[in-house]
Motif scaffolding. Sequence first.
Motif, PDB file in Angstrom:
ATOM      1  N   TYR A 288      -9.223   0.582  12.011  1.00 29.12           N
ATOM      2  CA  TYR A 288      -7.713   0.662  12.329  1.00 29.12           C
ATOM      3  C   TYR A 288      -7.500   1.831  13.057  1.00 29.12           C
ATOM      4  O   TYR A 288      -8.002   2.885  12.730  1.00 29.12           O
ATOM      5  CB  TYR A 288      -6.991   0.352  11.196  1.00 29.12           C
TER       6      TYR A 288
ATOM      7  N   GLY B 131       3.455  -3.393   8.189  1.00 28.41           N
ATOM      8  CA  GLY B 131       5.030  -3.379   8.787  1.00 28.41           C
ATOM      9  C   GLY B 131       5.086  -1.759   8.986  1.00 28.41           C
ATOM     10  O   GLY B 131       3.966  -1.238   8.997  1.00 28.41           O
TER      11      GLY B 131
ATOM     12  N   PHE C  64      -9.423   1.699   2.456  1.00 31.62           N
ATOM     13  CA  PHE C  64      -9.407   2.603   3.560  1.00 31.62           C
ATOM     14  C   PHE C  64     -10.059   3.811   3.197  1.00 31.62           C
ATOM     15  O   PHE C  64     -10.004   4.520   2.456  1.00 31.62           O
ATOM     16  CB  PHE C  64      -7.934   2.756   3.872  1.00 31.62           C
ATOM     17  N   GLY C  65     -10.621   4.374   4.375  1.00 34.01           N
ATOM     18  CA  GLY C  65     -11.011   5.678   4.376  1.00 34.01           C
ATOM     19  C   GLY C  65      -9.883   6.784   4.610  1.00 34.01           C
ATOM     20  O   GLY C  65      -8.871   6.272   4.952  1.00 34.01           O
ATOM     21  N   ALA C  66     -10.018   7.903   4.581  1.00 35.80           N
ATOM     22  CA  ALA C  66      -8.806   8.963   4.853  1.00 35.80           C
ATOM     23  C   ALA C  66      -8.587   9.180   6.309  1.00 35.80           C
ATOM     24  O   ALA C  66      -7.514   9.528   6.687  1.00 35.80           O
ATOM     25  CB  ALA C  66      -9.115  10.245   4.321  1.00 35.80           C
TER      26      ALA C  66
ATOM     27  N   GLU D 196       2.565   2.915  11.598  1.00 40.47           N
ATOM     28  CA  GLU D 196       1.530   2.119  10.570  1.00 40.47           C
ATOM     29  C   GLU D 196       0.255   1.805  11.073  1.00 40.47           C
ATOM     30  O   GLU D 196      -0.024   2.069  12.367  1.00 40.47           O
ATOM     31  CB  GLU D 196       2.377   0.665  10.432  1.00 40.47           C
ATOM     32  N   PRO D 197      -0.488   1.766  10.336  1.00 36.96           N
ATOM     33  CA  PRO D 197      -2.072   1.286  10.867  1.00 36.96           C
ATOM     34  C   PRO D 197      -1.975   0.079  11.699  1.00 36.96           C
ATOM     35  O   PRO D 197      -1.222  -1.032  11.243  1.00 36.96           O
ATOM     36  CB  PRO D 197      -2.812   1.275   9.523  1.00 36.96           C
TER      37      PRO D 197
ATOM     38  N   ARG E 230       2.691   9.160  12.107  1.00 34.01           N
ATOM     39  CA  ARG E 230       3.869   8.550  11.293  1.00 34.01           C
ATOM     40  C   ARG E 230       4.095   7.080  11.758  1.00 34.01           C
ATOM     41  O   ARG E 230       5.217   6.727  11.624  1.00 34.01           O
ATOM     42  CB  ARG E 230       5.193   9.490  11.471  1.00 34.01           C
TER      43      ARG E 230
ATOM     44  N   LEU F  36       3.943   0.985   2.599  1.00 40.58           N
ATOM     45  CA  LEU F  36       3.482  -0.067   3.590  1.00 40.58           C
ATOM     46  C   LEU F  36       3.145  -1.390   3.015  1.00 40.58           C
ATOM     47  O   LEU F  36       2.540  -1.591   1.999  1.00 40.58           O
ATOM     48  CB  LEU F  36       2.209   0.473   4.452  1.00 40.58           C
TER      49      LEU F  36
ATOM     50  N   LEU G 156      -9.082   4.709  11.152  1.00 42.74           N
ATOM     51  CA  LEU G 156      -9.148   4.360   9.711  1.00 42.74           C
ATOM     52  C   LEU G 156     -10.371   3.418   9.728  1.00 42.74           C
ATOM     53  O   LEU G 156     -10.364   2.274  10.359  1.00 42.74           O
ATOM     54  CB  LEU G 156      -7.906   3.866   9.097  1.00 42.74           C
TER      55      LEU G 156
ATOM     56  N   LEU H   5      -8.086  -4.670   0.981  1.00 45.82           N
ATOM     57  CA  LEU H   5      -8.891  -3.719   1.875  1.00 45.82           C
ATOM     58  C   LEU H   5      -8.890  -2.398   1.087  1.00 45.82           C
ATOM     59  O   LEU H   5      -8.047  -1.795   0.627  1.00 45.82           O
ATOM     60  CB  LEU H   5      -8.029  -3.609   3.091  1.00 45.82           C
TER      61      LEU H   5
ATOM     62  N   GLN I 180      -4.344   4.678  13.703  1.00 44.76           N
ATOM     63  CA  GLN I 180      -2.995   4.901  13.228  1.00 44.76           C
ATOM     64  C   GLN I 180      -2.690   6.068  14.003  1.00 44.76           C
ATOM     65  O   GLN I 180      -3.215   7.239  13.981  1.00 44.76           O
ATOM     66  CB  GLN I 180      -2.929   5.125  11.796  1.00 44.76           C
TER      67      GLN I 180
ATOM     68  N   TYR J 222       0.928  -1.028  -0.048  1.00 47.10           N
ATOM     69  CA  TYR J 222      -0.009   0.078  -0.060  1.00 47.10           C
ATOM     70  C   TYR J 222       1.083   1.236  -0.053  1.00 47.10           C
ATOM     71  O   TYR J 222       2.196   1.155   0.435  1.00 47.10           O
ATOM     72  CB  TYR J 222      -0.906  -0.023   1.318  1.00 47.10           C
TER      73      TYR J 222
ATOM     74  N   ARG K 121       9.528   5.046   4.427  1.00 51.76           N
ATOM     75  CA  ARG K 121       9.208   6.499   4.030  1.00 51.76           C
ATOM     76  C   ARG K 121      10.178   6.932   3.179  1.00 51.76           C
ATOM     77  O   ARG K 121      11.338   7.100   3.399  1.00 51.76           O
ATOM     78  CB  ARG K 121       9.459   7.556   5.208  1.00 51.76           C
TER      79      ARG K 121
ATOM     80  N   LEU L 220      -4.571  -2.783  13.604  1.00 50.52           N
ATOM     81  CA  LEU L 220      -5.982  -3.327  13.921  1.00 50.52           C
ATOM     82  C   LEU L 220      -6.779  -3.130  15.074  1.00 50.52           C
ATOM     83  O   LEU L 220      -5.945  -3.496  16.047  1.00 50.52           O
ATOM     84  CB  LEU L 220      -6.110  -4.783  13.394  1.00 50.52           C
TER      85      LEU L 220
ATOM     86  N   GLN M 262      -4.087  11.185   4.095  1.00 53.06           N
ATOM     87  CA  GLN M 262      -4.991  10.262   3.130  1.00 53.06           C
ATOM     88  C   GLN M 262      -4.807   8.809   3.901  1.00 53.06           C
ATOM     89  O   GLN M 262      -3.850   8.366   4.460  1.00 53.06           O
ATOM     90  CB  GLN M 262      -4.526  10.008   1.741  1.00 53.06           C
ATOM     91  N   GLY M 263      -5.706   7.843   3.503  1.00 50.55           N
ATOM     92  CA  GLY M 263      -5.439   6.458   3.946  1.00 50.55           C
ATOM     93  C   GLY M 263      -4.698   5.897   2.937  1.00 50.55           C
ATOM     94  O   GLY M 263      -4.339   6.203   1.784  1.00 50.55           O
TER      95      GLY M 263
END
Lengths: 112, 109
Positions: B36, A104, B99-101, B43-44, B41, A91, B87, B97, B38, A35, A108, B46, A41-42
């Motif tokens: 999710y 993970g 994702f929303g913003a 990672e997302p 900076r 990601l 998220l 998947l 986040q 991703y 960046r 669950l 943004q998502g």
Amino acid sequence: DTGVSQDPRHKITKRGQNVTFRCDPISEHNRLYWYRQTLGQGPEFLTYFQNEAQLEKSRLLSDRFSAERPKGSFSTLEIQRTEQGDSAMYLCASGEGTMGYTFGSGTRLTVV
Amino acid sequence: RKEVEQDPGPFNVPEGATVAFNCTYSNSASQSFFWYRQDCRKEPKLLMSVYSSGNEDGRFTAQLNRASQYISLLIRDSKLSDSATYLCVVNKRDYKLSFGAGTTVTVRA
């Protein structure tokens, strides 16, 4: 290590250079995803592997992008001739079945 | 139209308050739903799956309304550590998947 590992954590590159990122998924997961996420943004889907087979690629993945997963283990994402618009967090996630996936820490990328 | 839409917030709430927010999804064929979390900076991660009958996980309650195609998350007794972006995530098939913003929540002391 039971998580998803990504390397490097940060990459700064000059426009026009090639970059390669690596992802080591959770060992028992046969699905691996890439991703991309930009600020505010998502995450946006790029591509997906079931074992070593790349089953889907997003239209976001231009011909400058290529991903591989040799032997169904780790995966690499290469960006050729980087552009400033490629700057983002990349990601990797792995998962099984229809449950949520584990991400993970991301790589960046900053293109200058 | 985006597949998953969320109110970006931010929701600024005092500690101990209840905060709730929704997201909507466009594809009625969506099968699985998640929230999710986040941190900045990072990672997302669950937070919880969302089931048709609604489900709780401690202070967090998720609801799914398939008819109206929206998902909600409610956080009770907010803690400072709940400050994050949440998220909304939808799974149309069993491998991708969407994702929303994200909705930003800030809990203040």
